[in-house]
Design a protein around this motif. Structure first.
Motif, PDB file in Angstrom:
ATOM      1  N   UNK A 238       0.816  -1.214   0.000  1.00  0.00           N
ATOM      2  CA  UNK A 238       0.000   0.000   0.000  1.00  0.00           C
ATOM      3  C   UNK A 238       0.850   1.263   0.000  1.00  0.00           C
ATOM      4  N   UNK A 239       0.236   2.322  -0.466  1.00  0.00           N
ATOM      5  CA  UNK A 239       0.794   3.667  -0.356  1.00  0.00           C
ATOM      6  C   UNK A 239      -0.358   4.594  -0.014  1.00  0.00           C
ATOM      7  N   UNK A 240      -0.256   5.264   1.119  1.00  0.00           N
ATOM      8  CA  UNK A 240      -1.295   6.223   1.485  1.00  0.00           C
ATOM      9  C   UNK A 240      -0.666   7.591   1.726  1.00  0.00           C
ATOM     10  N   UNK A 241      -1.459   8.619   1.465  1.00  0.00           N
ATOM     11  CA  UNK A 241      -1.033   9.997   1.718  1.00  0.00           C
ATOM     12  C   UNK A 241      -2.113  10.660   2.551  1.00  0.00           C
ATOM     13  N   UNK A 242      -1.725  11.163   3.722  1.00  0.00           N
ATOM     14  CA  UNK A 242      -2.673  11.829   4.618  1.00  0.00           C
ATOM     15  C   UNK A 242      -1.886  12.669   5.621  1.00  0.00           C
ATOM     16  N   UNK A 243      -2.608  13.508   6.344  1.00  0.00           N
ATOM     17  CA  UNK A 243      -1.985  14.269   7.415  1.00  0.00           C
ATOM     18  C   UNK A 243      -1.134  15.442   6.961  1.00  0.00           C
ATOM     19  N   UNK A 247      -1.639  21.491  -0.599  1.00  0.00           N
ATOM     20  CA  UNK A 247      -0.633  22.319  -1.281  1.00  0.00           C
ATOM     21  C   UNK A 247       0.767  21.741  -1.100  1.00  0.00           C
ATOM     22  N   UNK A 248       0.991  21.136   0.079  1.00  0.00           N
ATOM     23  CA  UNK A 248       2.293  20.524   0.321  1.00  0.00           C
ATOM     24  C   UNK A 248       2.439  19.239  -0.501  1.00  0.00           C
ATOM     25  N   UNK A 249       1.328  18.524  -0.660  1.00  0.00           N
ATOM     26  CA  UNK A 249       1.356  17.324  -1.491  1.00  0.00           C
ATOM     27  C   UNK A 249       1.780  17.672  -2.915  1.00  0.00           C
ATOM     28  N   UNK A 250       1.325  18.834  -3.397  1.00  0.00           N
ATOM     29  CA  UNK A 250       1.684  19.268  -4.754  1.00  0.00           C
ATOM     30  C   UNK A 250       3.199  19.338  -4.918  1.00  0.00           C
ATOM     31  N   UNK A 260      11.042   8.815  -4.635  1.00  0.00           N
ATOM     32  CA  UNK A 260      11.829   9.337  -3.527  1.00  0.00           C
ATOM     33  C   UNK A 260      10.955   9.749  -2.341  1.00  0.00           C
ATOM     34  N   UNK A 261       9.726   9.244  -2.295  1.00  0.00           N
ATOM     35  CA  UNK A 261       8.793   9.635  -1.239  1.00  0.00           C
ATOM     36  C   UNK A 261       8.849   8.701  -0.029  1.00  0.00           C
ATOM     37  N   UNK A 262       9.591   7.615  -0.141  1.00  0.00           N
ATOM     38  CA  UNK A 262       9.672   6.640   0.954  1.00  0.00           C
ATOM     39  C   UNK A 262      10.238   7.302   2.201  1.00  0.00           C
ATOM     40  N   UNK A 263       9.506   7.215   3.309  1.00  0.00           N
ATOM     41  CA  UNK A 263       9.964   7.776   4.568  1.00  0.00           C
ATOM     42  C   UNK A 263       9.584   9.221   4.790  1.00  0.00           C
ATOM     43  N   UNK A 264       9.000   9.875   3.813  1.00  0.00           N
ATOM     44  CA  UNK A 264       8.621  11.276   3.971  1.00  0.00           C
ATOM     45  C   UNK A 264       7.324  11.396   4.765  1.00  0.00           C
ATOM     46  N   UNK A 265       7.202  12.500   5.490  1.00  0.00           N
ATOM     47  CA  UNK A 265       6.017  12.741   6.322  1.00  0.00           C
ATOM     48  C   UNK A 265       4.763  12.761   5.454  1.00  0.00           C
ATOM     49  N   UNK A 266       3.746  12.080   5.928  1.00  0.00           N
ATOM     50  CA  UNK A 266       2.474  12.032   5.224  1.00  0.00           C
ATOM     51  C   UNK A 266       2.299  10.789   4.385  1.00  0.00           C
ATOM     52  N   UNK A 267       3.387  10.069   4.111  1.00  0.00           N
ATOM     53  CA  UNK A 267       3.330   8.855   3.296  1.00  0.00           C
ATOM     54  C   UNK A 267       3.440   7.620   4.186  1.00  0.00           C
TER      55      UNK A 267
END
Length: 311
Positions: A238-243, A247-250, A260-267
């Protein structure tokens, strides 16, 4: 026997040229085969059902088309144990073919199909909606931003234009950016069935942007939502984006597109045996980039080693 399901309209007509080349090569190699051309949406599913029900002990079902045609065919197969599945990619995304290591070059892809014997067994995901309807997937299935994009892209004039210009995958980029700021986030309860702990974990999101269950690592024309996903591990990655604000997701989209999103806040990236979603408001659901519906309850599971792919 080789049975080909051909979608002439995949890649805005590219599939017709691809099939002409495949047809020529098959004749040149003296390969016996039967070909069926899709005539309407959902026809590939009907054809796959008919082919997989034939009295033939060596059914080799080959799709000449994109991810949408592949998904239809997968959902039409009546008995996976009797079918070996091949792909000659023609679509704008080709995420499943890419995940299987199948080249875009038509002659190389055909040689791979004709030269494979045992094939590679991979998982097939299954999603069940609140009305009891089931839909299989081999790339991914999810709710939120990517599902909304899939719903819009399916009828997008921009995608058709970009397909003609050989840049069909850019339609996903344009739609993702425009949909991100217009979409409503989801308030949803999710039960996650973890393979390692063997325990069910229930979590709640008030601002879910994306929740995608991956069978392959990439969707949407090559976006590696979960770079660690494997199609033969018996799990949904799975991959989820929340929290985080939209605008920051953009500004995180470039990192997501590069994996390169592995470990980043929100993922959140995890491997699970299954997932159950519940929401008070309808959630847009897709399977392999195909819009399934707007539903309030979803169950996702894995059919382990179900599909034998000719690679």
């Amino acid at each position: 026997m080789y049975y080909f399901i051909v979608n002439y309209y995949g890649g805005s007509g590219n599939a017709k040229r691809t099939w002409d080349k495949v047809h020529f090569l098959l004749k040149k190699k003296n390969i016996e085969y039967k070909a069926y051309v899709t005539k309407r949406p959902g026809h590939a599913c009907e054809l796959a059902k008919r082919i997989s029900s034939m009295e033939d002990n060596d059914i080799r079902l080959i799709v000449v088309g994109g991810d949408g045609t592949i998904n239809e065919a997968i959902n039409g197969i009546t008995d996976f144990s009797r079918v070996r599945f091949g792909i000659i990619p023609t679509g704008s995304g080709n995420d499943f073919a890419r995940g299987m290591g199948i080249p875009k070059d038509t002659e190389k892809a055909l040689d791979l199909v004709l030269g494979a014997n045992k094939g590679r067994k991979v998982d097939v995901g299954e999603v069940m909606t609140d009305d009891g309807a089931k839909r299989r997937f081999v790339i991914s299935s999810g709710i939120g931003l990517d599902a909304i994009v899939c719903k819009k892209v399916s009828s997008s004039k921009r995608k058709k234009l970009l397909n003609l210009l050989k840049h069909g995958n850019l339609s996903y980029v344009f739609m993702t950016i425009s949909s991100l700021f217009s979409m409503k986030t989801y308030k949803v309860k999710i039960k996650m069935m973890d393979d390692k702990t063997k325990d069910d974990e229930e979590v709640s999101y008030d601002d879910l942007i994306v929740f995608t269950a991956m069978n392959c690592s990439a969707e949407g024309g090559g976006v590696p939502m979960n770079p660690n996903a494997l199609p033969d591990d018996g799990l949904l990655s799975i991959c989820s984006i929340s929290g985080i604000p939209k605008w920051k997701t953009f500004f995180l989209l470039p990192a997501l597109c590069r994996g390169k999103h592995v470990g980043k806040k929100g993922f959140l990236l995890r491997d699970l045996e299954g997932v159950v979603f519940e929401s008070e408001e309808p959630m847009v659901l897709h399977a392999d980039g195909e819009y399934v519906g707007d539903v309030k309850r979803i169950e996702m599971f894995v059919m382990q080693d179900a599909l034998n792919v000719l690679v």
